[in-house]
Motif scaffolding. Structure first.
Motif, PDB file in Angstrom:
ATOM      1  N   ILE A  20       0.823  -1.102   0.205  1.00 20.62           N
ATOM      2  CA  ILE A  20      -0.275  -0.007   0.062  1.00 20.62           C
ATOM      3  C   ILE A  20       0.857   1.318  -0.057  1.00 20.62           C
ATOM      4  O   ILE A  20       0.530   2.446  -0.804  1.00 20.62           O
ATOM      5  CB  ILE A  20      -0.989  -0.014   1.450  1.00 20.62           C
ATOM      6  CG1 ILE A  20      -2.018  -1.121   1.169  1.00 20.62           C
ATOM      7  CG2 ILE A  20      -1.675   1.318   1.245  1.00 20.62           C
ATOM      8  CD1 ILE A  20      -2.676  -1.125   2.565  1.00 20.62           C
ATOM      9  N   ASN A  21       1.881   1.157   0.700  1.00 22.64           N
ATOM     10  CA  ASN A  21       2.554   2.376   0.955  1.00 22.64           C
ATOM     11  C   ASN A  21       3.280   2.968  -0.381  1.00 22.64           C
ATOM     12  O   ASN A  21       3.489   4.040  -0.708  1.00 22.64           O
ATOM     13  CB  ASN A  21       3.781   2.141   1.870  1.00 22.64           C
ATOM     14  CG  ASN A  21       4.349   3.523   2.128  1.00 22.64           C
ATOM     15  OD1 ASN A  21       3.657   4.448   2.668  1.00 22.64           O
ATOM     16  ND2 ASN A  21       5.886   3.576   2.304  1.00 22.64           N
ATOM     17  N   MET A  22       3.562   1.833  -1.420  1.00 19.10           N
ATOM     18  CA  MET A  22       3.743   2.237  -2.750  1.00 19.10           C
ATOM     19  C   MET A  22       2.785   3.270  -3.225  1.00 19.10           C
ATOM     20  O   MET A  22       3.318   4.079  -4.125  1.00 19.10           O
ATOM     21  CB  MET A  22       4.333   1.106  -3.511  1.00 19.10           C
ATOM     22  CG  MET A  22       5.310   0.244  -2.955  1.00 19.10           C
ATOM     23  SD  MET A  22       6.928   1.156  -3.002  1.00 19.10           S
ATOM     24  CE  MET A  22       8.047   0.041  -2.481  1.00 19.10           C
ATOM     25  N   GLU A  23       1.388   2.976  -3.038  1.00 24.29           N
ATOM     26  CA  GLU A  23       0.518   3.503  -3.667  1.00 24.29           C
ATOM     27  C   GLU A  23       0.007   4.770  -2.956  1.00 24.29           C
ATOM     28  O   GLU A  23      -0.780   5.682  -3.360  1.00 24.29           O
ATOM     29  CB  GLU A  23      -0.654   2.527  -3.611  1.00 24.29           C
ATOM     30  CG  GLU A  23      -0.389   1.502  -4.636  1.00 24.29           C
ATOM     31  CD  GLU A  23       0.070   1.833  -6.238  1.00 24.29           C
ATOM     32  OE1 GLU A  23      -0.698   2.660  -6.777  1.00 24.29           O
ATOM     33  OE2 GLU A  23       0.679   0.994  -6.677  1.00 24.29           O
ATOM     34  N   LEU A  24       0.157   4.795  -1.217  1.00 29.45           N
ATOM     35  CA  LEU A  24      -0.201   5.846  -0.685  1.00 29.45           C
ATOM     36  C   LEU A  24       0.543   7.228  -0.898  1.00 29.45           C
ATOM     37  O   LEU A  24       1.780   6.967  -1.255  1.00 29.45           O
ATOM     38  CB  LEU A  24       0.044   5.544   0.790  1.00 29.45           C
ATOM     39  CG  LEU A  24      -1.027   4.628   1.703  1.00 29.45           C
ATOM     40  CD1 LEU A  24      -0.266   4.266   3.002  1.00 29.45           C
ATOM     41  CD2 LEU A  24      -2.137   5.048   1.571  1.00 29.45           C
ATOM     42  N   SER A  25      -0.371   8.048  -1.038  1.00 28.00           N
ATOM     43  CA  SER A  25       0.275   9.520  -1.096  1.00 28.00           C
ATOM     44  C   SER A  25       1.109   9.571   0.040  1.00 28.00           C
ATOM     45  O   SER A  25       0.717   9.310   1.219  1.00 28.00           O
ATOM     46  CB  SER A  25      -0.618  10.650  -1.359  1.00 28.00           C
ATOM     47  OG  SER A  25      -1.428  10.611  -0.190  1.00 28.00           O
ATOM     48  N   THR A  26       2.260  10.521   0.025  1.00 28.85           N
ATOM     49  CA  THR A  26       2.784  11.017   1.114  1.00 28.85           C
ATOM     50  C   THR A  26       1.950  11.658   2.219  1.00 28.85           C
ATOM     51  O   THR A  26       2.265  11.606   3.334  1.00 28.85           O
ATOM     52  CB  THR A  26       3.762  11.852   0.924  1.00 28.85           C
ATOM     53  OG1 THR A  26       4.677  11.139  -0.008  1.00 28.85           O
ATOM     54  CG2 THR A  26       4.917  12.269   1.999  1.00 28.85           C
ATOM     55  N   THR A  68       4.217   2.859  11.560  1.00 28.65           N
ATOM     56  CA  THR A  68       4.424   4.052  10.633  1.00 28.65           C
ATOM     57  C   THR A  68       5.702   4.331   9.971  1.00 28.65           C
ATOM     58  O   THR A  68       5.905   4.512   8.994  1.00 28.65           O
ATOM     59  CB  THR A  68       3.636   5.270  11.237  1.00 28.65           C
ATOM     60  OG1 THR A  68       4.344   5.449  12.449  1.00 28.65           O
ATOM     61  CG2 THR A  68       2.194   5.077  11.649  1.00 28.65           C
ATOM     62  N   VAL A  69       7.014   4.080  11.121  1.00 32.83           N
ATOM     63  CA  VAL A  69       7.995   4.540  10.824  1.00 32.83           C
ATOM     64  C   VAL A  69       8.448   3.051   9.567  1.00 32.83           C
ATOM     65  O   VAL A  69       9.331   3.481   8.813  1.00 32.83           O
ATOM     66  CB  VAL A  69       8.888   4.453  11.977  1.00 32.83           C
ATOM     67  CG1 VAL A  69      10.450   4.709  11.644  1.00 32.83           C
ATOM     68  CG2 VAL A  69       8.662   5.576  12.850  1.00 32.83           C
ATOM     69  N   GLY A  70       8.242   1.925  10.106  1.00 32.76           N
ATOM     70  CA  GLY A  70       8.711   0.876   9.345  1.00 32.76           C
ATOM     71  C   GLY A  70       8.058   0.640   8.023  1.00 32.76           C
ATOM     72  O   GLY A  70       8.742   0.185   6.926  1.00 32.76           O
ATOM     73  N   SER A  71       7.051   1.479   7.701  1.00 36.60           N
ATOM     74  CA  SER A  71       6.316   1.406   6.322  1.00 36.60           C
ATOM     75  C   SER A  71       6.544   2.326   5.389  1.00 36.60           C
ATOM     76  O   SER A  71       5.938   2.236   4.256  1.00 36.60           O
ATOM     77  CB  SER A  71       4.795   1.055   6.646  1.00 36.60           C
ATOM     78  OG  SER A  71       4.130   2.241   7.058  1.00 36.60           O
ATOM     79  N   THR A  72       7.175   3.490   5.693  1.00 36.19           N
ATOM     80  CA  THR A  72       7.386   4.628   5.074  1.00 36.19           C
ATOM     81  C   THR A  72       8.561   4.480   3.894  1.00 36.19           C
ATOM     82  O   THR A  72       9.359   3.730   4.241  1.00 36.19           O
ATOM     83  CB  THR A  72       7.540   5.881   5.870  1.00 36.19           C
ATOM     84  OG1 THR A  72       7.549   6.992   4.849  1.00 36.19           O
ATOM     85  CG2 THR A  72       8.873   5.731   6.585  1.00 36.19           C
ATOM     86  N   GLN A  73       8.455   5.477   3.107  1.00 33.92           N
ATOM     87  CA  GLN A  73       9.461   5.116   2.042  1.00 33.92           C
ATOM     88  C   GLN A  73      10.820   5.827   2.401  1.00 33.92           C
ATOM     89  O   GLN A  73      11.724   5.498   2.178  1.00 33.92           O
ATOM     90  CB  GLN A  73       8.983   5.991   0.831  1.00 33.92           C
ATOM     91  CG  GLN A  73       7.923   5.103  -0.042  1.00 33.92           C
ATOM     92  CD  GLN A  73       8.292   3.908  -0.527  1.00 33.92           C
ATOM     93  OE1 GLN A  73       9.346   3.489  -0.930  1.00 33.92           O
ATOM     94  NE2 GLN A  73       7.419   2.794  -0.207  1.00 33.92           N
ATOM     95  N   ASP A  74      10.644   6.825   3.526  1.00 32.97           N
ATOM     96  CA  ASP A  74      11.784   7.572   4.009  1.00 32.97           C
ATOM     97  C   ASP A  74      11.811   7.177   5.702  1.00 32.97           C
ATOM     98  O   ASP A  74      11.300   8.275   6.120  1.00 32.97           O
ATOM     99  CB  ASP A  74      11.794   9.166   3.753  1.00 32.97           C
ATOM    100  CG  ASP A  74      12.763   9.985   4.197  1.00 32.97           C
ATOM    101  OD1 ASP A  74      13.761   9.190   4.640  1.00 32.97           O
ATOM    102  OD2 ASP A  74      12.573  11.042   3.951  1.00 32.97           O
ATOM    103  N   PRO A  75      11.981   6.070   6.173  1.00 33.62           N
ATOM    104  CA  PRO A  75      11.966   5.970   7.588  1.00 33.62           C
ATOM    105  C   PRO A  75      13.083   6.877   8.347  1.00 33.62           C
ATOM    106  O   PRO A  75      12.432   7.225   9.456  1.00 33.62           O
ATOM    107  CB  PRO A  75      12.464   4.453   7.760  1.00 33.62           C
ATOM    108  CG  PRO A  75      12.806   3.732   6.550  1.00 33.62           C
ATOM    109  CD  PRO A  75      12.837   5.171   5.396  1.00 33.62           C
ATOM    110  N   ALA A  76      14.102   7.341   7.826  1.00 34.69           N
ATOM    111  CA  ALA A  76      15.002   8.257   8.679  1.00 34.69           C
ATOM    112  C   ALA A  76      13.962   9.464   9.093  1.00 34.69           C
ATOM    113  O   ALA A  76      13.989  10.326  10.233  1.00 34.69           O
ATOM    114  CB  ALA A  76      16.250   8.659   7.956  1.00 34.69           C
TER     115      ALA A  76
END
Length: 104
Positions: free
Chosen positions: A47-53, A85-93
């Motif tokens: 989903i995260n690939m499809e989720l908008s930021t 939420t941190v683990g699923s984002t495209q930019d975890p840092a």
């Protein structure tokens, strides 16, 4: 979550954000648990690939708000969800910097 697919799961996130039942501790707890469950599931990374930021940020903000709840069960569920939420984002840092005050 995996059975529902990416589109339906994204719709669930939007419904979580739009619902007006935040005056109910059980509803807040349920929302935090649902966010964790969705983001931690295999469909969460898809989903995260499809989720908008923006949608991911809204979920992150909602969960952050719940970590400061007056009910312990809501705080605990939100703390667990925050990790997802941190683990699923495209930019975890970047996400971790945003929520680090919750964990510290």
């Amino acid at each position: 979550c995996a059975l529902l697919g990416e589109e339906t799961t994204t719709d669930m996130f939007e419904e979580i954000l739009e619902s007006d039942d935040d005056d109910n501790a059980e509803a807040r707890h349920g929302k935090a648990c649902a966010c964790h469950r969705i983001l931690a599931a295999s469909v969460g990374s898809k989903i995260n690939m499809e989720l908008s930021t923006k949608l991911h940020e809204q979920i992150t903000d909602l969960v952050m708000d719940y970590t400061d709840d007056d009910k312990t069960a809501v705080k605990e569920a939100a703390s667990v969800a925050q990790g997802a939420t941190v683990g699923s984002t495209q930019d975890p840092a970047s996400c971790l910097r945003k929520v680090d005050s919750v964990f510290i």
